[in-house]
Design a protein around this motif. Structure first.
Motif, PDB file in Angstrom:
ATOM      1  N   PHE A 319     -17.382  48.484 -28.342  1.00 42.10           N
ATOM      2  CA  PHE A 319     -17.786  49.720 -28.998  1.00 42.10           C
ATOM      3  C   PHE A 319     -19.229  50.016 -28.620  1.00 42.10           C
ATOM      4  O   PHE A 319     -19.942  49.157 -28.069  1.00 42.10           O
ATOM      5  CB  PHE A 319     -17.624  49.632 -30.518  1.00 42.10           C
ATOM      6  CG  PHE A 319     -18.270  48.435 -31.142  1.00 42.10           C
ATOM      7  CD1 PHE A 319     -19.630  48.414 -31.441  1.00 42.10           C
ATOM      8  CD2 PHE A 319     -17.520  47.301 -31.437  1.00 42.10           C
ATOM      9  CE1 PHE A 319     -20.225  47.307 -32.014  1.00 42.10           C
ATOM     10  CE2 PHE A 319     -18.112  46.177 -32.014  1.00 42.10           C
ATOM     11  CZ  PHE A 319     -19.470  46.185 -32.305  1.00 42.10           C
ATOM     12  N   HIS A 320     -19.629  51.232 -28.901  1.00 36.84           N
ATOM     13  CA  HIS A 320     -20.967  51.673 -28.552  1.00 36.84           C
ATOM     14  C   HIS A 320     -21.676  52.189 -29.799  1.00 36.84           C
ATOM     15  O   HIS A 320     -21.033  52.568 -30.789  1.00 36.84           O
ATOM     16  CB  HIS A 320     -20.912  52.769 -27.490  1.00 36.84           C
ATOM     17  CG  HIS A 320     -20.240  52.340 -26.221  1.00 36.84           C
ATOM     18  ND1 HIS A 320     -20.857  51.535 -25.292  1.00 36.84           N
ATOM     19  CD2 HIS A 320     -19.001  52.601 -25.738  1.00 36.84           C
ATOM     20  CE1 HIS A 320     -20.033  51.308 -24.291  1.00 36.84           C
ATOM     21  NE2 HIS A 320     -18.890  51.943 -24.531  1.00 36.84           N
ATOM     22  N   ALA A 321     -23.001  52.209 -29.754  1.00 41.47           N
ATOM     23  CA  ALA A 321     -23.772  52.757 -30.862  1.00 41.47           C
ATOM     24  C   ALA A 321     -23.300  54.171 -31.155  1.00 41.47           C
ATOM     25  O   ALA A 321     -23.129  54.983 -30.247  1.00 41.47           O
ATOM     26  CB  ALA A 321     -25.259  52.763 -30.502  1.00 41.47           C
ATOM     27  N   GLY A 322     -23.054  54.459 -32.433  1.00 42.66           N
ATOM     28  CA  GLY A 322     -22.543  55.762 -32.834  1.00 42.66           C
ATOM     29  C   GLY A 322     -21.047  55.790 -33.053  1.00 42.66           C
ATOM     30  O   GLY A 322     -20.512  56.756 -33.604  1.00 42.66           O
ATOM     31  N   ASP A 323     -20.340  54.710 -32.658  1.00 41.57           N
ATOM     32  CA  ASP A 323     -18.897  54.632 -32.894  1.00 41.57           C
ATOM     33  C   ASP A 323     -18.617  54.227 -34.339  1.00 41.57           C
ATOM     34  O   ASP A 323     -19.454  53.623 -35.016  1.00 41.57           O
ATOM     35  CB  ASP A 323     -18.248  53.597 -31.968  1.00 41.57           C
ATOM     36  CG  ASP A 323     -18.117  54.084 -30.534  1.00 41.57           C
ATOM     37  OD1 ASP A 323     -18.360  55.287 -30.288  1.00 41.57           O
ATOM     38  OD2 ASP A 323     -17.781  53.250 -29.662  1.00 41.57           O
TER      39      ASP A 323
END
Length: 376
Positions: A319-323
């Motif tokens: 996952f990525h930051a903001g998910d």
């Protein structure tokens, strides 16, 4: 009660007095077993909706029936099982359904607007907000939005699953005061009413009232996809987010949209959530998981604190930051959902460590309390 009328509970009064309503009607209430639209039944639903609008209500109609309406023109004996043929039937049937609604509402000098949604339209935050603006403008212009899942393009991976869930999501999206689910069954029963001996449930105040309910799925002729199980799930979803729900037979639409003294009423069981918090809790797709220790679970769920790196014991997936991610306890039970502030690749060096032991750029919360919703 004589004449089938139910006691006017506070929930029923709220439904009856609601200014903005989402009304869902299923395929089985609009079509015949042989396929094709039953215009008399559709007109009856439209008459009830138009009557409520004439009394000052703003109504959003979530309508199934596109695939079923496309069966007869394509000479299909029953609802197809493969996605490509379902989408072909929807492409044909959606046009017929929209025309039928425009013609029927035209008898009441009401303009309708078709709104086709995919799950992306509520999963993606920017799409969600755009859908809100569209509905607000349509309602301000006096239009009756007729909503359906965009079956012609939706894939298995991005489907709502059924229009009952779509209706519950739409009810919160448009800020509805109540949700009315119209079905081919007149109320909720604790078993299959076709087999006899089932008890009719007129009021649901909370989860305890549903302990003995055994809700089945789907209509046996293959036209419907939801069944009572999906209606029950939709009612619980909406009521837990502060929206009262009435489940009633489509043939009682006038009373359901009038005094609301028919069917089963579901009382509100939770507070009205902001659009963002509802989206986080119920609409957004989670792309990963964070595993929490017992102390972090208590801080997040009981004290509504932000999640810090010290309380995390592990991560899963990419996952990525903001998910949006799920927060789980030691048994993998989901306890909350929230927007993560880091990429998955950044967390292994941070988890389990106190903020004061981390470099300054990594001392922020992993999931801030403002971006977190507890899952009950």
């Amino acid at each position: 009660m004589s004449g089938g009328a139910e006691e006017r509970s506070e929930t029923r009064r709220r439904v009856g007095a609601a200014r903005r309503l989402v009304v869902k009607v299923g395929s089985s209430s609009l079509t015949t077993a042989a396929g094709g639209l039953d215009t008399a039944r559709l007109d009856a639903v439209v008459d009830a909706v138009a009557e409520r609008c004439a009394r000052g209500g703003q109504l959003v109609l979530v309508s199934s029936g596109a695939i079923a309406a496309g069966l007869a023109p394509l000479a299909l004996a029953r609802r197809p099982k493969d996605l490509a043929t379902q989408q072909a039937a929807a492409g044909v049937g959606q046009l017929a359904l929209a025309h039928a609604y425009a013609t029927s509402f035209g008898r009441h000098q009401r303009v309708v607007g078709q709104v086709l949604l995919t799950a992306d339209d509520v999963v993606r935050r920017s799409h969600y907000r755009n859908a809100q603006r569209t509905f607000e403008r349509l309602l301000a212009l006096g239009v009756v939005p007729v909503v359906n899942e965009n079956d012609t393009v939706a894939t298995d991976e991005i489907r709502f699953g059924d229009n009952d869930r779509l209706a519950a999501l739409a009810a919160h999206l448009v800020g509805a005061d109540a949700l009315v689910l119209l079905s081919d069954v007149d109320a909720l029963y604790d078993g299959d009413p076709r087999r006899g001996g089932a008890r009719r449930i007129t009021e649901v105040a909370g989860a305890a009232d549903l302990n003995e309910v055994r809700a089945g799925a789907g209509r046996v002729d293959g036209l419907g996809t939801g069944g009572m199980a999906s209606k029950l799930a939709a009612a619980r979803l909406a009521s837990s987010a502060g929206i009262p729900v009435l489940l009633a037979g489509a043939d009682a639409a006038v009373r359901a949209l009038g005094p609301a003294d028919v069917g089963t009423a579901f009382a509100v069981t939770g507070p009205r959530l902001s659009a963002r918090r509802f989206w986080l809790g119920h609409a957004a797709s989670a792309t990963g998981r964070l595993r929490l220790d017992d102390g972090a679970v208590e801080a997040v769920t009981q004290r509504r604190r932000s999640l810090l790196a010290a309380g995390i014991t592990g991560t899963t997936d990419e996952f990525h930051a903001g998910d949006v991610v799920e927060l789980v306890d030691a048994t993998e039970r989901v306890v909350a959902r929230g927007v993560v502030a880091y990429d998955a690749a950044e967390l292994p060096e941070l988890i389990g460590r106190s903020s004061r032991d981390l470099p300054a750029e990594f001392r922020r919360e992993v999931v801030h309390a403002d971006d977190l919703v507890v899952v009950h």
